[in-house]
Design a protein around this motif. Structure first.
Motif, PDB file in Angstrom:
ATOM      1  N   GLN A   1       0.647  -1.284  -0.024  1.00  0.00           N
ATOM      2  CA  GLN A   1       0.009   0.010  -0.193  1.00  0.00           C
ATOM      3  C   GLN A   1       0.861   1.268   0.092  1.00  0.00           C
ATOM      4  O   GLN A   1       0.765   2.293  -0.797  1.00  0.00           O
ATOM      5  N   TRP A   2       1.652   1.249   0.787  1.00  0.00           N
ATOM      6  CA  TRP A   2       2.760   2.254   0.770  1.00  0.00           C
ATOM      7  C   TRP A   2       3.547   2.640  -0.602  1.00  0.00           C
ATOM      8  O   TRP A   2       3.489   3.752  -0.940  1.00  0.00           O
ATOM      9  N   ALA A   3       3.986   1.669  -1.008  1.00  0.00           N
ATOM     10  CA  ALA A   3       4.681   1.830  -2.532  1.00  0.00           C
ATOM     11  C   ALA A   3       3.653   2.198  -3.347  1.00  0.00           C
ATOM     12  O   ALA A   3       4.100   3.204  -4.213  1.00  0.00           O
TER      13      ALA A   3
ATOM     14  N   HIS B   1       1.044   9.206  -5.780  1.00  0.00           N
ATOM     15  CA  HIS B   1       1.088  10.735  -5.494  1.00  0.00           C
ATOM     16  C   HIS B   1       2.295  11.225  -6.302  1.00  0.00           C
ATOM     17  O   HIS B   1       2.314  12.328  -7.123  1.00  0.00           O
ATOM     18  N   GLN B   2       3.717  10.407  -6.686  1.00  0.00           N
ATOM     19  CA  GLN B   2       4.751  10.876  -7.380  1.00  0.00           C
ATOM     20  C   GLN B   2       4.364  11.020  -8.742  1.00  0.00           C
ATOM     21  O   GLN B   2       4.455  12.398  -9.531  1.00  0.00           O
TER      22      GLN B   2
ATOM     23  N   GLU C   1      -7.192  -4.047  -4.216  1.00  0.00           N
ATOM     24  CA  GLU C   1      -7.788  -3.163  -4.837  1.00  0.00           C
ATOM     25  C   GLU C   1      -7.504  -1.608  -4.266  1.00  0.00           C
ATOM     26  O   GLU C   1      -7.605  -1.456  -2.990  1.00  0.00           O
ATOM     27  N   VAL C   2      -7.356  -0.735  -5.142  1.00  0.00           N
ATOM     28  CA  VAL C   2      -7.261   0.534  -4.771  1.00  0.00           C
ATOM     29  C   VAL C   2      -7.938   1.534  -5.917  1.00  0.00           C
ATOM     30  O   VAL C   2      -7.873   1.435  -7.071  1.00  0.00           O
ATOM     31  N   GLU C   3      -8.667   2.232  -5.014  1.00  0.00           N
ATOM     32  CA  GLU C   3      -9.661   3.379  -5.712  1.00  0.00           C
ATOM     33  C   GLU C   3      -9.124   4.684  -5.494  1.00  0.00           C
ATOM     34  O   GLU C   3      -8.613   5.081  -4.267  1.00  0.00           O
TER      35      GLU C   3
ATOM     36  N   ALA D   1       4.708   1.925 -14.915  1.00  0.00           N
ATOM     37  CA  ALA D   1       5.176   2.016 -13.568  1.00  0.00           C
ATOM     38  C   ALA D   1       5.668   0.406 -13.404  1.00  0.00           C
ATOM     39  O   ALA D   1       5.384  -0.342 -13.724  1.00  0.00           O
ATOM     40  N   GLU D   2       6.772   0.152 -12.526  1.00  0.00           N
ATOM     41  CA  GLU D   2       7.350  -1.137 -12.177  1.00  0.00           C
ATOM     42  C   GLU D   2       6.400  -1.854 -11.117  1.00  0.00           C
ATOM     43  O   GLU D   2       6.910  -2.874 -10.903  1.00  0.00           O
TER      44      GLU D   2
END
Length: 185
Positions: free
Chosen positions: A91-93, A99-100, A131-133, A153-154
């Protein structure tokens, strides 16, 4: 002289009989030989067509085999690059990359929500999905740049859903990503 005439007529009669027998044999044997030759030619053509079809089928099987090998290799490479840490580190990554890339593209992230990890779609495997919304605001070219940056992205995720709407602030993009990680055994 009479005897030579008689012997000549016998010879002519014998020669005529032989010619007649030869003609009869030619009438009987030539059509059969022609049919045999025609059948052999047809069999050779059919064998050639069958061989070409089998070669084409073999070529398609070889291509399928190559595609399967490449797919298996890609899956092994993808699995080797899957994160193995905790859900929190994933989640942090993901949050950091979102955001970046949003800052680079010039879009504003409104909300980022993480769902609970699930093995629902990956039963029988060592994979877990998350899942990320999120919703982002910005002009269309910036949104396009942002999504392209996420695609390259990687991180191991896929776009589950994406919805682009117009709003007074600009283009509003609502996206659901599905990220994957390898569960520690």
């Amino acid at each position: 002289m009479n005897s030579s005439l008689r012997s000549s007529s016998y010879l002519a009669l014998a020669g005529g009989c032989l010619v007649l027998v030869g003609l009869l044999m030619a009438l009987v044997l030539l059509p059969d030989a022609h049919r045999t030759r025609t059948r052999k030619q047809q069999a050779a053509q059919e064998a050639r067509k069958t061989m070409e079809a089998q070669q084409q089928e073999l070529k398609s099987f070889e291509e399928l085999s190559q595609n399967i090998r490449q797919g298996r290799q890609r899956l092994e490479e993808l699995e080797a690059h899957l994160p193995q840490g905790s859900v929190g580190s994933l989640q942090w990554a993901l949050s950091g990359v979102l955001h970046q890339e949003a800052a680079k593209a010039g879009v504003r992230l409104l909300a980022v929500k993480f769902g609970m990890p699930s093995r629902e779609g990956a039963k029988g495997t060592e994979l877990e999905s998350l899942e990320v919304e999120f919703t982002s605001l910005g002009v269309y070219p910036a949104q396009k740049k942002f999504m392209f940056a996420l695609e390259t992205a990687e991180l191991p995720f896929a776009v589950a859903t994406a919805r682009l709407e117009e709003s007074p602030e600009g283009a509003r993009l609502a996206v659901t990503l599905r990220a994957f990680r390898k569960v520690a055994a």
